[in-house]
Motif scaffolding. Sequence first.
Motif, PDB file in Angstrom:
ATOM      1  N   HIS A 228       0.849  -1.198   0.000  1.00  0.00           N
ATOM      2  CA  HIS A 228       0.000   0.000   0.000  1.00  0.00           C
ATOM      3  C   HIS A 228       0.879   1.241   0.000  1.00  0.00           C
ATOM      4  CE1 HIS A 228      -3.590  -2.418   1.165  1.00  0.00           C
ATOM      5  NE2 HIS A 228      -2.712  -3.092   1.893  1.00  0.00           N
ATOM      6  N   THR A 229       0.384   2.318  -0.581  1.00  0.00           N
ATOM      7  CA  THR A 229       1.074   3.602  -0.550  1.00  0.00           C
ATOM      8  C   THR A 229       0.140   4.679  -0.032  1.00  0.00           C
ATOM      9  OG1 THR A 229       0.400   4.369  -2.756  1.00  0.00           O
ATOM     10  CG2 THR A 229       2.340   2.929  -2.649  1.00  0.00           C
ATOM     11  N   SER A 231      -1.269   8.720  -0.851  1.00  0.00           N
ATOM     12  CA  SER A 231      -1.787   9.269  -2.101  1.00  0.00           C
ATOM     13  C   SER A 231      -0.893  10.352  -2.702  1.00  0.00           C
ATOM     14  CB  SER A 231      -3.190   9.855  -1.877  1.00  0.00           C
ATOM     15  OG  SER A 231      -3.130  10.918  -0.936  1.00  0.00           O
ATOM     16  N   ARG A 261      -1.831   7.779  -9.642  1.00  0.00           N
ATOM     17  CA  ARG A 261      -2.448   6.576  -9.079  1.00  0.00           C
ATOM     18  C   ARG A 261      -1.839   5.311  -9.680  1.00  0.00           C
ATOM     19  NH1 ARG A 261      -8.222   6.362  -6.598  1.00  0.00           N
ATOM     20  NH2 ARG A 261      -6.960   7.686  -5.277  1.00  0.00           N
ATOM     21  N   ASN A 264       1.578   4.788  -8.090  1.00  0.00           N
ATOM     22  CA  ASN A 264       1.446   4.236  -6.743  1.00  0.00           C
ATOM     23  C   ASN A 264       1.033   2.770  -6.771  1.00  0.00           C
ATOM     24  OD1 ASN A 264       2.197   6.594  -5.483  1.00  0.00           O
ATOM     25  ND2 ASN A 264       0.102   7.346  -5.229  1.00  0.00           N
ATOM     26  N   LEU A 265       0.154   2.414  -7.710  1.00  0.00           N
ATOM     27  CA  LEU A 265      -0.266   1.021  -7.842  1.00  0.00           C
ATOM     28  C   LEU A 265       0.926   0.134  -8.196  1.00  0.00           C
ATOM     29  CD1 LEU A 265      -2.561  -1.101  -8.008  1.00  0.00           C
ATOM     30  CD2 LEU A 265      -2.819  -0.485 -10.406  1.00  0.00           C
ATOM     31  N   SER A 268       3.472  -0.080  -5.251  1.00  0.00           N
ATOM     32  CA  SER A 268       3.025  -0.976  -4.174  1.00  0.00           C
ATOM     33  C   SER A 268       3.187  -2.434  -4.581  1.00  0.00           C
ATOM     34  CB  SER A 268       1.580  -0.682  -3.794  1.00  0.00           C
ATOM     35  OG  SER A 268       0.682  -0.998  -4.852  1.00  0.00           O
ATOM     36  N   GLY A 293      -0.287  -5.498  -5.098  1.00  0.00           N
ATOM     37  CA  GLY A 293      -0.255  -4.101  -4.710  1.00  0.00           C
ATOM     38  C   GLY A 293      -1.617  -3.449  -4.851  1.00  0.00           C
ATOM     39  N   GLY A 295      -1.786   0.114  -4.289  1.00  0.00           N
ATOM     40  CA  GLY A 295      -1.557   1.537  -4.460  1.00  0.00           C
ATOM     41  C   GLY A 295      -2.100   2.331  -3.289  1.00  0.00           C
ATOM     42  N   ASP A 296      -2.816   3.427  -3.607  1.00  0.00           N
ATOM     43  CA  ASP A 296      -3.354   4.286  -2.550  1.00  0.00           C
ATOM     44  C   ASP A 296      -4.849   4.077  -2.339  1.00  0.00           C
ATOM     45  OD1 ASP A 296      -4.523   5.452  -4.773  1.00  0.00           O
ATOM     46  OD2 ASP A 296      -3.220   7.205  -4.773  1.00  0.00           O
ATOM     47  N   THR A 297      -5.365   2.919  -2.781  1.00  0.00           N
ATOM     48  CA  THR A 297      -6.814   2.710  -2.766  1.00  0.00           C
ATOM     49  C   THR A 297      -7.370   2.223  -1.436  1.00  0.00           C
ATOM     50  OG1 THR A 297      -6.683   0.400  -3.541  1.00  0.00           O
ATOM     51  CG2 THR A 297      -6.755   2.149  -5.229  1.00  0.00           C
TER      52      THR A 297
END
Length: 335
Positions: A228-229, A231, A261, A264-265, A268, A293, A295-297
């Motif tokens: 995870h990251t 945002s 996004r 980040n995906l 991760s 991964g 990401g930032d979701t």
Amino acid sequence: MNKSWMIALGLAPFIAGCSVFENNVVPPSPALTGINAQNAALQSQVKRVQDGEARFAPLDNAREALAAAEAQADVEQYAANELAGARSALEEAEQGWQALANKQRPANAKLVAVAEQAHRAQRLAEIARYTAVREINLEQLIAVNDELKARGDQAAPAAGSRPAAGAVQPVSPADRKLVGQQVVPDRFGDVSFETGTARMKAESQTTVRQLADLLKAHPTVGVAIFGHTDSVGPSPESIDRFVAANPGLDEQAPTREEKVRAFNLALSAARARAVAQQLVENGVPARRIGARGFGDTQPVASNDTAEGRRANRRIEAVIVPGPDSPEARSARSGA
């Protein structure tokens, strides 16, 4: 947003662009300082659209977050308080905005009050949504674990014998108890990386070795590694390198937000695979490891604060039934 390119991009790091996260350190974004800069940033979030109607970005974000939370399965069951709090905060923010929407330049102090309630609504909605996701997944794991217990202990192998790869292995009570536990970070601590990369920090090697030792001591379980990251986006230079390393991305004409996004995906996912690779190097069979991964979701805290962003940048490791366990065999056979 075009969902198809995001799905396709999720596979891209497996075949290209991984070096982007291994060799390029992303500098932190400069923070706004001074009251004038803060006021300017706040006013910039007020947008005039058709017929002079005004919109306020924090409110739009909060509405979207609440709608996503309300659409999440079983959110009322698992996160009713957080959802109610999000609705209440959004209602208060909406009421405050109604008094400002027609003003050419709303007072900063009043905008701050609206923004604070909107951010609170967004944060509570995100927490509600992902609490439900976590509880649903945990409930599924518990159901699998209960099914295991109902079947009873399998016969132990003969002394000196060793199960063949792919053979159904007896499951010990200790192994059963582990299924569903989030051992990273809850048990062994955090796994952290250098900024903007998939290079694991030296102090995190101990955490991975402890996880590997646990898996080797419990041969019928596996592990799911989730990356995870926060945002926050990378520098423009890093975005350019990322796009260049993933041919075809530019053809989808993504916006800057979509590129962030996607970055980040992919980051991760690269970090989750880095943990998986370290487990293999520590003697855990690759077939017992899954890595993905997000990401930032799936934030667990607000991305509006440094502390919240720190919490959102994380690796999670959850113990799951191993590929040779009875329940994994049942799942594959459709039993």
